[in-house]
Write an enzyme that holds these catalytic residues in place. Structure first.
Site, PDB file in Angstrom:
ATOM      1  N   CYS A 108       0.803  -1.246   0.000  1.00  0.00           N
ATOM      2  CA  CYS A 108       0.000   0.000   0.000  1.00  0.00           C
ATOM      3  C   CYS A 108       0.828   1.285   0.000  1.00  0.00           C
ATOM      4  O   CYS A 108       0.398   2.283  -0.581  1.00  0.00           O
ATOM      5  CB  CYS A 108      -0.997  -0.030   1.148  1.00  0.00           C
ATOM      6  SG  CYS A 108      -2.088  -1.465   1.042  1.00  0.00           S
ATOM      7  N   HIS A 242      -3.538   6.936   3.235  1.00  0.00           N
ATOM      8  CA  HIS A 242      -3.942   5.694   2.548  1.00  0.00           C
ATOM      9  C   HIS A 242      -5.358   5.311   2.967  1.00  0.00           C
ATOM     10  O   HIS A 242      -5.659   5.214   4.167  1.00  0.00           O
ATOM     11  CB  HIS A 242      -2.946   4.589   2.876  1.00  0.00           C
ATOM     12  CG  HIS A 242      -3.385   3.226   2.436  1.00  0.00           C
ATOM     13  ND1 HIS A 242      -3.927   2.986   1.191  1.00  0.00           N
ATOM     14  CD2 HIS A 242      -3.375   2.031   3.075  1.00  0.00           C
ATOM     15  CE1 HIS A 242      -4.237   1.710   1.081  1.00  0.00           C
ATOM     16  NE2 HIS A 242      -3.915   1.108   2.213  1.00  0.00           N
ATOM     17  N   ASN A 272     -10.207  -0.173  -0.241  1.00  0.00           N
ATOM     18  CA  ASN A 272      -8.744  -0.096  -0.202  1.00  0.00           C
ATOM     19  C   ASN A 272      -8.194  -0.549  -1.554  1.00  0.00           C
ATOM     20  O   ASN A 272      -8.290  -1.722  -1.895  1.00  0.00           O
ATOM     21  CB  ASN A 272      -8.253  -1.006   0.935  1.00  0.00           C
ATOM     22  CG  ASN A 272      -6.742  -1.035   1.066  1.00  0.00           C
ATOM     23  OD1 ASN A 272      -6.019  -0.577   0.181  1.00  0.00           O
ATOM     24  ND2 ASN A 272      -6.272  -1.580   2.171  1.00  0.00           N
TER      25      ASN A 272
HETATM   26  N1  COA Z   1     -19.429  -8.909   7.865  1.00  0.00           N
HETATM   27  C1  COA Z   1     -19.958  -9.381   8.997  1.00  0.00           C
HETATM   28  N2  COA Z   1     -19.217  -9.883  10.009  1.00  0.00           N
HETATM   29  C2  COA Z   1     -17.883  -9.891   9.836  1.00  0.00           C
HETATM   30  C3  COA Z   1     -17.267  -9.418   8.682  1.00  0.00           C
HETATM   31  C4  COA Z   1     -18.090  -8.911   7.656  1.00  0.00           C
HETATM   32  N3  COA Z   1     -17.593  -8.414   6.501  1.00  0.00           N
HETATM   33  N4  COA Z   1     -15.920  -9.552   8.800  1.00  0.00           N
HETATM   34  C5  COA Z   1     -15.701 -10.104  10.012  1.00  0.00           C
HETATM   35  N5  COA Z   1     -16.883 -10.317  10.632  1.00  0.00           N
HETATM   36  C6  COA Z   1     -17.125 -10.908  11.939  1.00  0.00           C
HETATM   37  C7  COA Z   1     -16.032 -11.853  12.357  1.00  0.00           C
HETATM   38  O1  COA Z   1     -16.251 -13.132  11.817  1.00  0.00           O
HETATM   39  C8  COA Z   1     -16.156 -11.824  13.857  1.00  0.00           C
HETATM   40  O2  COA Z   1     -17.218 -12.661  14.213  1.00  0.00           O
HETATM   41  P1  COA Z   1     -17.141 -13.564  15.545  1.00  0.00           P
HETATM   42  O3  COA Z   1     -17.011 -12.585  16.671  1.00  0.00           O
HETATM   43  O4  COA Z   1     -18.430 -14.309  15.526  1.00  0.00           O
HETATM   44  O5  COA Z   1     -15.923 -14.414  15.391  1.00  0.00           O
HETATM   45  C9  COA Z   1     -16.565 -10.390  14.161  1.00  0.00           C
HETATM   46  O6  COA Z   1     -17.083  -9.871  12.926  1.00  0.00           O
HETATM   47  C10 COA Z   1     -15.432  -9.528  14.629  1.00  0.00           C
HETATM   48  O7  COA Z   1     -14.338  -9.735  13.763  1.00  0.00           O
HETATM   49  P2  COA Z   1     -12.996  -8.964  13.956  1.00  0.00           P
HETATM   50  O8  COA Z   1     -11.995  -9.420  12.929  1.00  0.00           O
HETATM   51  O9  COA Z   1     -12.585  -9.002  15.405  1.00  0.00           O
HETATM   52  O10 COA Z   1     -13.483  -7.475  13.596  1.00  0.00           O
HETATM   53  P3  COA Z   1     -12.695  -6.128  13.726  1.00  0.00           P
HETATM   54  O11 COA Z   1     -13.468  -5.232  14.611  1.00  0.00           O
HETATM   55  O12 COA Z   1     -11.238  -6.308  13.996  1.00  0.00           O
HETATM   56  O13 COA Z   1     -12.836  -5.542  12.239  1.00  0.00           O
HETATM   57  C11 COA Z   1     -11.512  -5.267  10.232  1.00  0.00           C
HETATM   58  C12 COA Z   1     -12.238  -6.252  11.161  1.00  0.00           C
HETATM   59  C13 COA Z   1     -10.866  -6.069   9.125  1.00  0.00           C
HETATM   60  C14 COA Z   1     -12.565  -4.314   9.680  1.00  0.00           C
HETATM   61  C15 COA Z   1     -10.484  -4.493  11.070  1.00  0.00           C
HETATM   62  O14 COA Z   1      -9.689  -5.371  11.839  1.00  0.00           O
HETATM   63  C16 COA Z   1      -9.597  -3.674  10.185  1.00  0.00           C
HETATM   64  O15 COA Z   1     -10.038  -2.813   9.483  1.00  0.00           O
HETATM   65  N6  COA Z   1      -8.264  -3.910  10.211  1.00  0.00           N
HETATM   66  C17 COA Z   1      -7.349  -3.229   9.353  1.00  0.00           C
HETATM   67  C18 COA Z   1      -7.350  -3.893   8.025  1.00  0.00           C
HETATM   68  C19 COA Z   1      -6.719  -3.093   6.945  1.00  0.00           C
HETATM   69  O16 COA Z   1      -7.071  -1.949   6.751  1.00  0.00           O
HETATM   70  N7  COA Z   1      -5.794  -3.713   6.240  1.00  0.00           N
HETATM   71  C20 COA Z   1      -5.140  -3.146   5.138  1.00  0.00           C
HETATM   72  C21 COA Z   1      -4.083  -2.227   5.608  1.00  0.00           C
HETATM   73  S1  COA Z   1      -3.154  -1.735   4.245  1.00  0.00           S
END
Ligand code: COA
Length: 315
Positions: A108, A242, A272
């Site tokens: 990225c 970003h 993204n």
């Molecule tokens: N829709 C519905 N539920 C979803 C989901 C979706 N698209 N994606 C994940 N979940 C669920 C998970 O399965 C989990 O369920 P569970 O509690 O029953 O196991 C729950 O939501 C929480 O998941 P979690 O991964 O802990 O969520 P989070 O609050 O960390 O959010 C992201 C997930 C990916 C949105 C977040 O971690 C994030 O944005 N991280 C940065 C990622 C990023 O930007 N990467 C690129 C950088 S260059």
């Protein structure tokens, strides 16, 4: 160096959160509050090299330059259908460039890493005009049955033309090598001698850990860079961050204690788009006429590697 042209190109197909919920256990209600993403552009029958070529031609047109005026061409890309030749060569052939072409894969922050390479060439006195393109198709990396990754990404290309000048006020690159946070692997062609096991694995990501890295790296690098070049936050007109997740941008904004108006966003429409994200945002803001001479733009990007970068550009 000085920025004299920007361009972008995005796929036609718009995929909304509601469309994703037709085949995934997800919803607009889950995606919007956690990411800020409402829709994304996804490649269907387009080729990423064609998006890259269009972005480059738009940027050259704005710069008032012809392909033969470009002395060096850098393409930032994580994945595309060609293994060889490089994507920069494939795009160069389409738009009629004959200068040296290189690809970089810096995930990225790739657009900012490319700016650093360009600046080094300007400082060495080797070039008069450099073209950079970030052309990305991260939707081809994820498992579309994995709701935790596929909802986050969109495709597109952004380009910028730089000429001689003194507008890049500073740039900092940072690495914290760790391939366990965001990674993907693919198998190579078999040989009669390969004995190891190889596997095709779609994009894997430890979301929470990446989130923390992104906020920490961005705020640390931005503050360190401003200090290094003797500027303060009050000098900054815009933070071009970003577009990975609106919550990441909000956390950076809060930590830096800076107002909403300084953070243009387009993540709601693009998701993204990896290294194309900053380049597309730059082109969109530029074409809206947001920037005026003397404005200070602070770029910040972070991603797989783990890599991050920050840059300060005077408009
Ligand atoms: N829709 C519905 N539920 C979803 C989901 C979706 N698209 N994606 C994940 N979940 C669920 C998970 O399965 C989990 O369920 P569970 O509690 O029953 O196991 C729950 O939501 C929480 O998941 P979690 O991964 O802990 O969520 P989070 O609050 O960390 O959010 C992201 C997930 C990916 C949105 C977040 O971690 C994030 O944005 N991280 C940065 C990622 C990023 O930007 N990467 C690129 C950088 S260059």
């Amino acid at each position: 160096m000085r920025l004299i042209g920007t361009g972008s190109a995005i796929p036609e197909k718009v995929v909304t959160n509601a469309m994703l919920s037709e085949f995934l256990d997800t919803s607009d209600e889950w995606i919007v509050p956690r990411t800020g993403i409402r829709s994304r552009h996804v490649i269907t029958d387009e080729n990423v090299e064609d998006l890259g070529a269009r972005a480059c031609l738009n940027a050259l047109d704005m710069a008032g330059l012809k392909p033969e005026d470009i002395d060096y061409f850098i393409c930032s890309n994580v994945v595309n259908e060609y293994i060889t030749p490089s994507l920069s060569c494939v795009i160069a052939e389409k738009i009629g460039l004959t200068c040296p072409c290189i690809d970089i894969n810096c995930a990225c922050p790739g657009f900012l890493y490319a700016m650093d390479i360009a600046e080094t060439h300007f400082l060495a006195g080797k070039v008069k005009n450099v073209l950079i393109v970030s052309a990305e198709e991260p939707t081809r990396m994820t498992d579309w049955a994995d709701r935790s990754t596929c909802v986050l990404f969109g495709d597109g290309a952004g380009a910028a033309v730089f000429t001689e000048g003194d507008n890049l006020k500073g740039i900092r690159l940072h690495s914290q090598p760790d391939s366990s946070k965001i990674w993907q692997k693919r198998t190579l062609m078999p040989t009669p001698y390969i004995t190891k096991q190889e596997e095709d694995v779609p994009l894997q990501m430890r979301g929470k850990e990446v989130f923390k890295f992104a906020v920490g790296a961005s705020t640390t690098e931005v503050e360190a860079l401003l200090k290094e070049i003797g500027m303060s936050k009050s000098d900054v007109s815009y933070y071009m961050v970003h577009q990975a997740n609106l919550r990441i941008i909000d956390a950076i904004k809060k930590y830096l204690d800076e107002p909403d108006e300084k953070f243009p966003v387009n993540i709601q429409d693009h998701g993204n788009s990896s290294s194309a994200s900053c380049a597309i945002l730059l082109d969109e803001c530029n074409r809206k006429g947001m920037f005026k001479p003397g404005d200070i733009l602070v770029f910040s990007a972070f991603g797989a590697g783990l890599l991050s970068a920050a840059a300060v550009l005077e408009w």
